[in-house]
Design a protein around this motif. Structure first.
Motif, short mmCIF file in Angstrom:
data_model
loop_
_atom_site.label_atom_id
_atom_site.label_comp_id
_atom_site.label_asym_id
_atom_site.label_seq_id
_atom_site.Cartn_x
_atom_site.Cartn_y
_atom_site.Cartn_z
N GLU A 84 0.82 -1.21 0.00
CA GLU A 84 0.00 0.00 0.00
C GLU A 84 0.86 1.26 0.00
O GLU A 84 0.42 2.32 0.45
CB GLU A 84 -0.94 0.00 1.21
CG GLU A 84 -1.94 -1.15 1.21
CD GLU A 84 -2.98 -1.08 0.10
OE1 GLU A 84 -3.46 0.02 -0.22
OE2 GLU A 84 -3.30 -2.16 -0.45
N VAL A 89 0.04 2.56 -4.95
CA VAL A 89 -1.38 2.94 -4.98
C VAL A 89 -1.64 3.97 -6.06
O VAL A 89 -2.59 3.84 -6.84
CB VAL A 89 -1.84 3.46 -3.60
CG1 VAL A 89 -3.23 4.06 -3.67
CG2 VAL A 89 -1.77 2.35 -2.55
N ASP A 90 -0.79 4.98 -6.15
CA ASP A 90 -0.97 6.03 -7.16
C ASP A 90 -0.86 5.47 -8.58
O ASP A 90 -1.60 5.87 -9.48
CB ASP A 90 0.03 7.17 -6.96
CG ASP A 90 -0.25 7.97 -5.70
OD1 ASP A 90 -1.35 7.83 -5.12
OD2 ASP A 90 0.65 8.74 -5.29
N LYS A 93 -4.12 3.65 -9.24
CA LYS A 93 -5.18 4.63 -9.47
C LYS A 93 -5.11 5.19 -10.89
O LYS A 93 -6.13 5.29 -11.58
CB LYS A 93 -5.09 5.78 -8.46
CG LYS A 93 -5.55 5.45 -7.07
CD LYS A 93 -5.40 6.67 -6.16
CE LYS A 93 -5.86 6.41 -4.76
NZ LYS A 93 -5.71 7.60 -3.88
N LEU A 97 -7.97 4.57 -13.66
CA LEU A 97 -8.64 5.79 -14.13
C LEU A 97 -8.57 5.90 -15.65
O LEU A 97 -9.52 6.33 -16.30
CB LEU A 97 -8.00 7.02 -13.48
CG LEU A 97 -8.61 8.38 -13.79
CD1 LEU A 97 -10.05 8.45 -13.29
CD2 LEU A 97 -7.79 9.49 -13.15
N CYS A 105 -14.35 3.01 -9.71
CA CYS A 105 -13.15 2.53 -9.03
C CYS A 105 -13.11 3.14 -7.64
O CYS A 105 -13.22 4.36 -7.50
CB CYS A 105 -11.91 2.91 -9.83
SG CYS A 105 -10.37 2.43 -9.03
N TYR A 106 -12.94 2.29 -6.64
CA TYR A 106 -12.88 2.74 -5.26
C TYR A 106 -11.62 2.20 -4.60
O TYR A 106 -11.36 0.99 -4.66
CB TYR A 106 -14.10 2.24 -4.48
CG TYR A 106 -15.41 2.72 -5.06
CD1 TYR A 106 -15.93 3.96 -4.69
CD2 TYR A 106 -16.09 1.96 -5.99
CE1 TYR A 106 -17.12 4.41 -5.24
CE2 TYR A 106 -17.29 2.41 -6.55
CZ TYR A 106 -17.79 3.63 -6.16
OH TYR A 106 -18.97 4.08 -6.71
N TYR A 107 -10.85 3.05 -3.97
CA TYR A 107 -9.72 2.64 -3.14
C TYR A 107 -10.32 2.41 -1.76
O TYR A 107 -10.93 3.31 -1.19
CB TYR A 107 -8.67 3.75 -3.14
CG TYR A 107 -7.46 3.48 -2.28
CD1 TYR A 107 -6.78 2.27 -2.35
CD2 TYR A 107 -6.97 4.45 -1.43
CE1 TYR A 107 -5.66 2.03 -1.58
CE2 TYR A 107 -5.84 4.23 -0.65
CZ TYR A 107 -5.19 3.02 -0.73
OH TYR A 107 -4.07 2.79 0.04
N SER A 113 -7.49 -3.81 -1.81
CA SER A 113 -7.03 -2.45 -2.11
C SER A 113 -8.05 -1.63 -2.89
O SER A 113 -8.29 -0.47 -2.59
CB SER A 113 -5.72 -2.51 -2.89
OG SER A 113 -4.75 -3.27 -2.21
N PHE A 114 -8.64 -2.26 -3.92
CA PHE A 114 -9.58 -1.56 -4.80
C PHE A 114 -10.80 -2.43 -5.08
O PHE A 114 -10.70 -3.66 -5.10
CB PHE A 114 -8.92 -1.23 -6.16
CG PHE A 114 -7.91 -0.14 -6.11
CD1 PHE A 114 -8.28 1.18 -6.31
CD2 PHE A 114 -6.57 -0.43 -5.86
CE1 PHE A 114 -7.34 2.20 -6.28
CE2 PHE A 114 -5.63 0.58 -5.83
CZ PHE A 114 -6.00 1.89 -6.04
#
Length: 161
Positions: A84, A89-90, A93, A97, A105-107, A113-114
């Motif tokens: 994490e 994570v970025d 994302k 995206l 999409c949800y963190y 994680s997602f």
């Protein structure tokens, strides 16, 4: 897209009533909204503009019937990353995206994680997407797909109190 300020905008009963209507149908004429909430059309227009500027209303969208487009597979996917760390994570994302097949999409917390919602034409396309986003992605330690049998509810109407 407007960004909300650090403190939430206070909504009065008129704002809440307007939001309930535009969440059901953003194309409702302002004069119809005005009659329903007992304001002038100009007042409704000013309030909607203020809520847009404050970031209360992010954007207006169309909810598409995926079946009408031949998109028959909707999958809810749980994704677990290898760690994490912010860079991991970025990166995830940004990848999710940029993928047009990823509708939501949800963190999240809680061991994964997602959580993603992916819509595709068929299982062949879905497999290719899972390979690209998950199986061939060194940042992903595991993923689990839940294939939807029926879309019972779609949209994002928020209960405005």
């Amino acid at each position: 897209m407007p960004r909300p300020s650090s403190s939430p905008r206070k909504l009065d009963s008129f704002d809440r009533a307007i939001l309930r209507i535009v969440q059901r149908d953003a194309k409702t004429p302002q004069r119809t909204i005005a009659e329903a909430v007992n304001l002038s059309a100009a007042a409704v227009q000013r309030r909607i503009a203020a809520m847009e500027a404050a970031g209360v209303i992010e954007r207006n969208v169309a909810i598409v019937d995926t079946k009408a487009l031949g998109m028959t597979i909707t999958s809810i996917v749980e994704v677990t990353l290898i760690n994490e760390r912010p860079q991991t994570v970025d990166g995830a994302k940004a990848l999710f995206l940029a993928a047009p097949e990823v509708q939501q999409c949800y963190y999240v917390t809680g061991g994964i994680s997602f959580v993603l919602v992916i819509v595709t034409d068929d299982m062949i396309e879905y497999e290719a997407i899972t390979r690209r986003l998950f199986a061939d992605n060194e940042a992903v330690s595991s993923f689990r797909s839940l294939i939807a049998l029926d879309r019972v509810k779609a949209g994002a109407e928020i209960v405005v109190r």
